[in-house]
Design a protein around this motif. Sequence first.
Motif, PDB file in Angstrom:
ATOM      1  N   ALA A 223       0.817  -1.252  -0.214  1.00  0.00           N
ATOM      2  CA  ALA A 223      -0.111  -0.018   0.098  1.00  0.00           C
ATOM      3  C   ALA A 223       0.929   1.451   0.266  1.00  0.00           C
ATOM      4  CB  ALA A 223      -0.918  -0.072   1.054  1.00  0.00           C
ATOM      5  N   GLY A 224       2.002   1.165  -0.054  1.00  0.00           N
ATOM      6  CA  GLY A 224       2.937   2.465   0.036  1.00  0.00           C
ATOM      7  C   GLY A 224       4.474   1.801   0.007  1.00  0.00           C
ATOM      8  N   PHE A 225       5.330   2.907   0.156  1.00  0.00           N
ATOM      9  CA  PHE A 225       6.969   2.503  -0.106  1.00  0.00           C
ATOM     10  C   PHE A 225       7.654   3.400   0.715  1.00  0.00           C
ATOM     11  CE2 PHE A 225       5.824   5.299  -3.907  1.00  0.00           C
ATOM     12  CZ  PHE A 225       6.666   6.073  -3.899  1.00  0.00           C
ATOM     13  N   HIS A 226       8.693   3.028   0.930  1.00  0.00           N
ATOM     14  CA  HIS A 226       9.884   3.792   1.516  1.00  0.00           C
ATOM     15  C   HIS A 226      10.977   3.994   0.868  1.00  0.00           C
ATOM     16  CE1 HIS A 226       7.681   2.940   5.544  1.00  0.00           C
ATOM     17  NE2 HIS A 226       7.814   1.521   4.983  1.00  0.00           N
ATOM     18  N   VAL A 227      11.795   5.229   0.820  1.00  0.00           N
ATOM     19  CA  VAL A 227      12.859   5.462   0.078  1.00  0.00           C
ATOM     20  C   VAL A 227      14.013   6.127   1.030  1.00  0.00           C
ATOM     21  CG1 VAL A 227      13.941   6.898  -2.000  1.00  0.00           C
ATOM     22  CG2 VAL A 227      11.480   6.334  -1.868  1.00  0.00           C
ATOM     23  N   VAL A 228      15.117   5.130   0.994  1.00  0.00           N
ATOM     24  CA  VAL A 228      16.293   5.705   1.778  1.00  0.00           C
ATOM     25  C   VAL A 228      17.480   5.574   0.817  1.00  0.00           C
ATOM     26  CG1 VAL A 228      14.846   4.671   3.888  1.00  0.00           C
ATOM     27  CG2 VAL A 228      16.508   3.163   2.484  1.00  0.00           C
ATOM     28  N   THR A 229      18.482   6.163   1.269  1.00  0.00           N
ATOM     29  CA  THR A 229      19.986   6.037   0.979  1.00  0.00           C
ATOM     30  C   THR A 229      20.627   4.788   1.554  1.00  0.00           C
ATOM     31  OG1 THR A 229      21.782   7.036   0.546  1.00  0.00           O
ATOM     32  CG2 THR A 229      20.855   7.826   2.336  1.00  0.00           C
ATOM     33  N   GLY A 230      21.294   4.217   1.008  1.00  0.00           N
ATOM     34  CA  GLY A 230      22.109   2.895   1.453  1.00  0.00           C
ATOM     35  C   GLY A 230      23.538   3.303   1.597  1.00  0.00           C
ATOM     36  N   HIS A 231      23.947   4.525   1.087  1.00  0.00           N
ATOM     37  CA  HIS A 231      25.401   5.022   1.114  1.00  0.00           C
ATOM     38  C   HIS A 231      25.813   5.190   2.884  1.00  0.00           C
ATOM     39  CE1 HIS A 231      28.899   7.032   0.408  1.00  0.00           C
ATOM     40  NE2 HIS A 231      28.676   8.122   0.933  1.00  0.00           N
ATOM     41  N   GLU A 232      26.864   4.379   2.866  1.00  0.00           N
ATOM     42  CA  GLU A 232      27.438   4.205   4.326  1.00  0.00           C
ATOM     43  C   GLU A 232      26.394   3.941   5.190  1.00  0.00           C
ATOM     44  OE1 GLU A 232      29.162   8.107   5.082  1.00  0.00           O
ATOM     45  OE2 GLU A 232      30.721   7.884   3.621  1.00  0.00           O
TER      46      GLU A 232
ATOM     47  N   THR B 143      19.071   6.060   9.254  1.00  0.00           N
ATOM     48  CA  THR B 143      18.133   5.160   8.517  1.00  0.00           C
ATOM     49  C   THR B 143      17.606   4.102   9.426  1.00  0.00           C
ATOM     50  OG1 THR B 143      19.703   5.436   6.688  1.00  0.00           O
ATOM     51  CG2 THR B 143      18.185   3.651   6.539  1.00  0.00           C
ATOM     52  N   PRO B 144      16.124   4.335   9.685  1.00  0.00           N
ATOM     53  CA  PRO B 144      15.644   3.218  10.419  1.00  0.00           C
ATOM     54  C   PRO B 144      15.629   1.824   9.909  1.00  0.00           C
ATOM     55  CG  PRO B 144      13.820   4.358   9.448  1.00  0.00           C
ATOM     56  CD  PRO B 144      15.430   4.984   8.770  1.00  0.00           C
ATOM     57  N   TRP B 145      16.408   1.162   9.758  1.00  0.00           N
ATOM     58  CA  TRP B 145      16.655  -0.139   9.312  1.00  0.00           C
ATOM     59  C   TRP B 145      15.569  -1.136  10.060  1.00  0.00           C
ATOM     60  CZ3 TRP B 145      18.449  -0.344   4.777  1.00  0.00           C
ATOM     61  CH2 TRP B 145      19.244   0.664   4.318  1.00  0.00           C
TER      62      TRP B 145
ATOM     63  N   LEU C 161      18.703   3.854  -2.811  1.00  0.00           N
ATOM     64  CA  LEU C 161      19.402   4.434  -3.790  1.00  0.00           C
ATOM     65  C   LEU C 161      20.891   4.506  -3.094  1.00  0.00           C
ATOM     66  CD1 LEU C 161      17.533   7.611  -5.090  1.00  0.00           C
ATOM     67  CD2 LEU C 161      17.405   5.045  -5.721  1.00  0.00           C
ATOM     68  N   MET C 162      21.900   4.500  -3.945  1.00  0.00           N
ATOM     69  CA  MET C 162      23.287   4.500  -3.795  1.00  0.00           C
ATOM     70  C   MET C 162      23.628   3.571  -2.641  1.00  0.00           C
ATOM     71  SD  MET C 162      23.673   8.625  -3.255  1.00  0.00           S
ATOM     72  CE  MET C 162      21.868   8.868  -2.218  1.00  0.00           C
ATOM     73  N   GLY C 163      23.145   2.290  -2.776  1.00  0.00           N
ATOM     74  CA  GLY C 163      23.470   1.294  -1.910  1.00  0.00           C
ATOM     75  C   GLY C 163      24.292   0.026  -2.299  1.00  0.00           C
ATOM     76  N   MET C 164      24.513   0.105  -3.730  1.00  0.00           N
ATOM     77  CA  MET C 164      25.236  -0.998  -4.105  1.00  0.00           C
ATOM     78  C   MET C 164      26.468  -1.564  -3.409  1.00  0.00           C
ATOM     79  SD  MET C 164      23.547  -2.210  -6.661  1.00  0.00           S
ATOM     80  CE  MET C 164      24.680  -2.883  -7.856  1.00  0.00           C
ATOM     81  N   ALA C 165      27.002  -0.429  -2.949  1.00  0.00           N
ATOM     82  CA  ALA C 165      28.574  -0.854  -2.174  1.00  0.00           C
ATOM     83  C   ALA C 165      28.373  -1.622  -0.932  1.00  0.00           C
ATOM     84  CB  ALA C 165      29.292   0.470  -1.928  1.00  0.00           C
ATOM     85  N   ASN C 166      27.197  -1.349  -0.507  1.00  0.00           N
ATOM     86  CA  ASN C 166      26.689  -1.970   0.923  1.00  0.00           C
ATOM     87  C   ASN C 166      25.444  -2.967   0.824  1.00  0.00           C
ATOM     88  OD1 ASN C 166      28.544  -0.349   2.539  1.00  0.00           O
ATOM     89  ND2 ASN C 166      27.014   1.218   2.173  1.00  0.00           N
ATOM     90  N   LEU C 167      25.288  -3.302  -0.465  1.00  0.00           N
ATOM     91  CA  LEU C 167      23.939  -4.167  -0.814  1.00  0.00           C
ATOM     92  C   LEU C 167      24.198  -5.481   0.385  1.00  0.00           C
ATOM     93  CD1 LEU C 167      21.606  -4.906  -2.328  1.00  0.00           C
ATOM     94  CD2 LEU C 167      23.290  -6.056  -4.226  1.00  0.00           C
ATOM     95  N   ARG C 168      25.116  -6.174   0.338  1.00  0.00           N
ATOM     96  CA  ARG C 168      25.255  -7.336   1.220  1.00  0.00           C
ATOM     97  C   ARG C 168      24.595  -6.772   2.657  1.00  0.00           C
ATOM     98  NH1 ARG C 168      27.001 -12.276   0.176  1.00  0.00           N
ATOM     99  NH2 ARG C 168      28.168 -11.614  -1.521  1.00  0.00           N
ATOM    100  N   GLU C 169      25.522  -5.948   3.107  1.00  0.00           N
ATOM    101  CA  GLU C 169      25.103  -5.325   4.687  1.00  0.00           C
ATOM    102  C   GLU C 169      23.791  -5.112   4.557  1.00  0.00           C
ATOM    103  OE1 GLU C 169      29.514  -5.318   3.677  1.00  0.00           O
ATOM    104  OE2 GLU C 169      27.580  -4.808   2.612  1.00  0.00           O
ATOM    105  N   ILE C 170      23.373  -4.456   3.461  1.00  0.00           N
ATOM    106  CA  ILE C 170      21.731  -3.748   3.765  1.00  0.00           C
ATOM    107  C   ILE C 170      20.948  -5.178   3.726  1.00  0.00           C
ATOM    108  CG2 ILE C 170      20.045  -2.857   2.146  1.00  0.00           C
ATOM    109  CD1 ILE C 170      22.306  -0.761   1.338  1.00  0.00           C
TER     110      ILE C 170
END
Length: 262
Positions: A137-146, A153-155, A168-177
């Motif tokens: 019913a909705g979506f969240h948008v966050v940055t994955g940088h650092e 960021t409320p993970w 966005l900007m989360g590729m370097a931290n994809l595994r950690e995210i």
Amino acid sequence: MGRVFLVGAGPGDPLLLTLKAKAVLEKADVVVYDRLVSQSILEFAADAAEMIYVGKSPNHHTLPQREIDALLVKKAREGHTVVRLKGGDPFVFGRGAEEAEALRAHGVPYEVVPGVSSVTAAPAYAGIPLTHRSLAAGFHVVTGHECLQSTGTPWGALAESSQTVVILMGMANLREIADRLVHFGRRGDTPVAVVRLGTTPEQQTVVGTLESIADIVAQSGIEPPAVIVVGDVVRMHDQLDWFDPKAMSRDERVAASGATSL
């Protein structure tokens, strides 16, 4: 005193540039542009316009943000019409608000010209709706940088939510995210898509789960820039995937690539 326009260039496909963005570009005396703005969009500027590149890539900034702010103020005070051209939308992770603050602090008139953001455009071109009555019913948008160092960021809340998450900007931290979302309670089999260079002839999309996506991306060789989409809406990709970069017409490919010929 001149005026500064903070302009969104859109997600990559120059045909997604707004009419207002095109209009102000054509009247600009100075264009201050970022790395992901295609050459075909820059060609809307007048031949006499001064073109200034201030692009940023990972670990390399052509100009620090403070110097970009100072440049905009300087050019406007010289009486120029200045277009600050950014990929996507200037107020979505584009530091447009910081530049607007600097302009306001120095008494420089400015306008904001919104752009189509990769937040919505890249998933749409991959056949992934961010909302769906049966799925989200909705979506969240966050940055994955650092992300590991970020306290803002409320993970935990994102993991507990059933809504779509766009990163966005989360590729370097994809595994950690992915690990962090699973750690906080999101199912390991939650679908995930990574869309690289969405809306362009180089668009690539890979799909996996929170448990598998980092390995899939590593095997595929997909690199930034890319948009990460987490949630059940990713299941729609196989049904709704409509965009085939290879099937683009010659004119569309030329425009989207920024080239003058093939």
